[in-house]
Design a protein around this motif. Structure first.
Motif, short mmCIF file in Angstrom:
data_model
loop_
_atom_site.label_atom_id
_atom_site.label_comp_id
_atom_site.label_asym_id
_atom_site.label_seq_id
_atom_site.Cartn_x
_atom_site.Cartn_y
_atom_site.Cartn_z
N LYS A 121 0.83 -1.21 0.00
CA LYS A 121 0.00 0.00 0.00
C LYS A 121 0.87 1.27 0.00
O LYS A 121 0.58 2.26 -0.68
CB LYS A 121 -0.92 0.00 1.22
CG LYS A 121 -2.06 -1.01 1.13
CD LYS A 121 -2.96 -0.92 2.36
CE LYS A 121 -4.13 -1.88 2.22
NZ LYS A 121 -5.01 -1.82 3.41
N GLY A 122 1.97 1.23 0.78
CA GLY A 122 2.88 2.38 0.81
C GLY A 122 3.52 2.63 -0.54
O GLY A 122 3.67 3.77 -0.99
N SER A 123 3.90 1.56 -1.21
CA SER A 123 4.53 1.69 -2.54
C SER A 123 3.53 2.24 -3.55
O SER A 123 3.88 3.10 -4.38
CB SER A 123 5.04 0.31 -2.99
OG SER A 123 6.03 -0.18 -2.09
N LEU A 124 2.29 1.77 -3.48
CA LEU A 124 1.27 2.28 -4.40
C LEU A 124 1.01 3.77 -4.15
O LEU A 124 0.79 4.56 -5.09
CB LEU A 124 -0.04 1.48 -4.22
CG LEU A 124 -0.02 0.03 -4.73
CD1 LEU A 124 -1.34 -0.68 -4.38
CD2 LEU A 124 0.17 0.01 -6.26
N GLY A 125 1.06 4.15 -2.88
CA GLY A 125 0.87 5.58 -2.56
C GLY A 125 1.98 6.42 -3.14
O GLY A 125 1.75 7.53 -3.67
N ASP A 126 3.22 5.93 -3.04
CA ASP A 126 4.35 6.66 -3.60
C ASP A 126 4.22 6.79 -5.11
O ASP A 126 4.52 7.85 -5.70
CB ASP A 126 5.66 5.96 -3.24
CG ASP A 126 5.95 6.03 -1.73
OD1 ASP A 126 5.39 6.91 -1.06
OD2 ASP A 126 6.74 5.16 -1.26
N VAL A 127 3.77 5.70 -5.76
CA VAL A 127 3.60 5.75 -7.22
C VAL A 127 2.56 6.76 -7.61
O VAL A 127 2.71 7.52 -8.60
CB VAL A 127 3.24 4.34 -7.74
CG1 VAL A 127 2.84 4.41 -9.22
CG2 VAL A 127 4.38 3.37 -7.55
N GLN A 128 1.45 6.79 -6.86
CA GLN A 128 0.39 7.75 -7.16
C GLN A 128 0.90 9.19 -7.01
O GLN A 128 0.56 10.10 -7.79
CB GLN A 128 -0.81 7.51 -6.26
CG GLN A 128 -1.55 6.21 -6.60
CD GLN A 128 -2.71 5.95 -5.62
OE1 GLN A 128 -2.85 6.67 -4.62
NE2 GLN A 128 -3.50 4.93 -5.93
N LYS A 129 1.70 9.46 -5.99
CA LYS A 129 2.26 10.80 -5.80
C LYS A 129 3.16 11.20 -6.96
O LYS A 129 3.14 12.34 -7.44
CB LYS A 129 3.06 10.85 -4.51
CG LYS A 129 2.21 10.79 -3.26
CD LYS A 129 3.07 10.82 -2.01
CE LYS A 129 2.22 10.73 -0.75
NZ LYS A 129 3.06 10.78 0.50
N MET A 130 3.97 10.24 -7.43
CA MET A 130 4.85 10.51 -8.56
C MET A 130 4.05 10.84 -9.82
O MET A 130 4.42 11.74 -10.59
CB MET A 130 5.79 9.34 -8.80
CG MET A 130 6.79 9.12 -7.66
SD MET A 130 7.75 7.61 -7.86
CE MET A 130 8.64 8.04 -9.37
N GLN A 131 2.95 10.08 -10.04
CA GLN A 131 2.12 10.35 -11.21
C GLN A 131 1.49 11.74 -11.14
O GLN A 131 1.36 12.44 -12.13
CB GLN A 131 1.04 9.26 -11.31
CG GLN A 131 1.58 7.89 -11.71
CD GLN A 131 0.46 6.84 -11.78
OE1 GLN A 131 -0.62 7.09 -11.28
NE2 GLN A 131 0.78 5.73 -12.41
N THR A 132 1.11 12.16 -9.95
CA THR A 132 0.49 13.48 -9.77
C THR A 132 1.48 14.59 -10.08
O THR A 132 1.17 15.59 -10.72
CB THR A 132 -0.04 13.62 -8.33
OG1 THR A 132 -0.96 12.59 -8.04
CG2 THR A 132 -0.72 14.99 -8.14
N GLN A 133 2.74 14.44 -9.67
CA GLN A 133 3.77 15.43 -9.93
C GLN A 133 4.04 15.56 -11.43
O GLN A 133 4.27 16.67 -11.94
CB GLN A 133 5.04 15.08 -9.18
CG GLN A 133 4.92 15.19 -7.66
CD GLN A 133 6.15 14.76 -6.93
OE1 GLN A 133 7.12 14.30 -7.56
NE2 GLN A 133 6.15 14.92 -5.60
N PHE A 134 4.02 14.40 -12.14
CA PHE A 134 4.26 14.47 -13.57
C PHE A 134 3.06 15.09 -14.29
O PHE A 134 3.22 15.70 -15.32
CB PHE A 134 4.56 13.08 -14.13
CG PHE A 134 5.94 12.59 -13.78
CD1 PHE A 134 7.07 13.28 -14.23
CD2 PHE A 134 6.14 11.46 -13.02
CE1 PHE A 134 8.34 12.83 -13.94
CE2 PHE A 134 7.41 11.01 -12.74
CZ PHE A 134 8.52 11.69 -13.17
#
Length: 331
Positions: free
Chosen positions: A318-331
């Protein structure tokens, strides 16, 4: 040959063969009472009932008791243990059959490894109680058979020595005609008695009143029957010839007695062992179902560690998925 030792039997017929083996074994186990001749005189005692006369009956009873105890009780103990072995073997066969024929039962035994041992322990406990109960009651019920002597014991017809058992003649029609001797008269009476009993039983139709009347008549006849038991003429001090007569008489009585005992023993074995086993088996599933099944499922502490490890992995994912979602938002 009559017990079919070469045949592979299972179930009730295996038990039946064991019963026949018991009867044959007990007959072979009867001791040779002729080896006890030196003890017969002591068995007669002295001044029994205030009468100074050799008590042949007491000596005969001692021989009957000793031989019966030697032949009966060890054989019964062995048979009951043998019957218990047969019952346990049948249970193991049933368990194996359940495993092979039922997939669900086999899976249940795999999931609950303590179930098979629990069932086996419960069955062994049931069989042990059955065996001890049968042994106690059978031993006690057989003791009265040889605790006393019965003069009119069925099938007991001792051979008697008649000193005057010789041919006699009488004049009939101007000729000498031979008359029966005492032994011939006794034999004829025995034959007539058997024919009379058979005729009495079959000459009537099935009638409760007639049957009871016939039994009452037989009872009165037995009570009034005169039968010689032991010689009345005895020396004041027992001698070797008299000892031989007592031993021979006891030998005949013992075999007639054990013929009756074997019939009684068959009924007791059927009742206390075989029928009782079938009744217990019919209630076995109900008795087992009342047990606490949770105790049969062992606790596995390793499952808690595996569950916690799995939770940690889920949290990490779940933590890894959250980090991925944050990265997608920044891009």
């Amino acid at each position: 040959g009559h017990i079919n030792p070469d045949k592979k039997l299972l179930g009730g017929k295996q038990f039946h063969r064991a019963v026949e083996l018991l009867n044959a074994t007990m007959t072979e186990a009867l001791p040779d009472i002729s080896l006890l001749k030196d003890h017969v005189a002591s068995g007669a005692g002295y001044l029994q009932g205030g009468l100074q006369q050799e008590n042949w009956e007491r000596a005969t009873l001692s021989l009957v008791k000793m031989s019966s105890k030697v032949a009966l009780h060890p054989g019964i103990n062995f048979f009951i243990k043998h019957a218990g072995t047969i019952f346990r073997h049948l249970f193991q066969v049933a368990l194996k059959d359940v495993k092979q024929r039922s997939v669900d039962s086999n899976r249940l035994l795999e999931i609950c490894p303590g179930l098979e041992n629990h069932l086996t322990d419960k069955f062994d406990e049931m069989v042990w109680t059955l065996m001890t109960n049968a042994a106690d009651k059978t031993h006690v019920s057989l003791e009265p058979w040889y605790s006393c002597l019965k003069t009119n014991l069925p099938n007991f017809h001792p051979t008697e020595e008649d000193t005057d058992d010789e041919d006699t003649f009488r004049i009939h029609g101007g000729e000498y005609v031979k008359t029966p001797c005492k032994s011939e008269i006794r034999e004829q009476q025995m034959r007539e008695g058997v024919v009379s009993k058979l005729t009495s039983f079959f000459q009537f139709s099935i009638d409760d009143g007639e049957a009871k009347k016939l039994l009452r008549q037989r009872g009165r006849q037995r009570a009034a029957e005169k039968r010689g038991f032991l010689a009345k003429e005895r020396t004041s001090m027992i001698n070797d010839d008299e000892t031989e007569k007592i031993v021979a008489f006891a030998y005949q009585y013992i075999y007639a007695l054990h013929e009756q005992i074997q019939v009684s023993l068959d009924f007791q074995i059927n009742h206390y062992l075989y029928n009782a086993f079938k009744d217990n088996i019919a209630n076995f599933s109900r008795v087992v179902s009342n047990d606490d099944w949770k105790e049969m499922i062992p606790a596995d502490n390793s499952l808690d560690d595996s569950i916690q490890e799995l939770k940690d992995k889920i949290t990490a994912l779940k933590g890894s998925l959250g980090d991925v979602q944050k990265m997608q938002t920044q891009f």
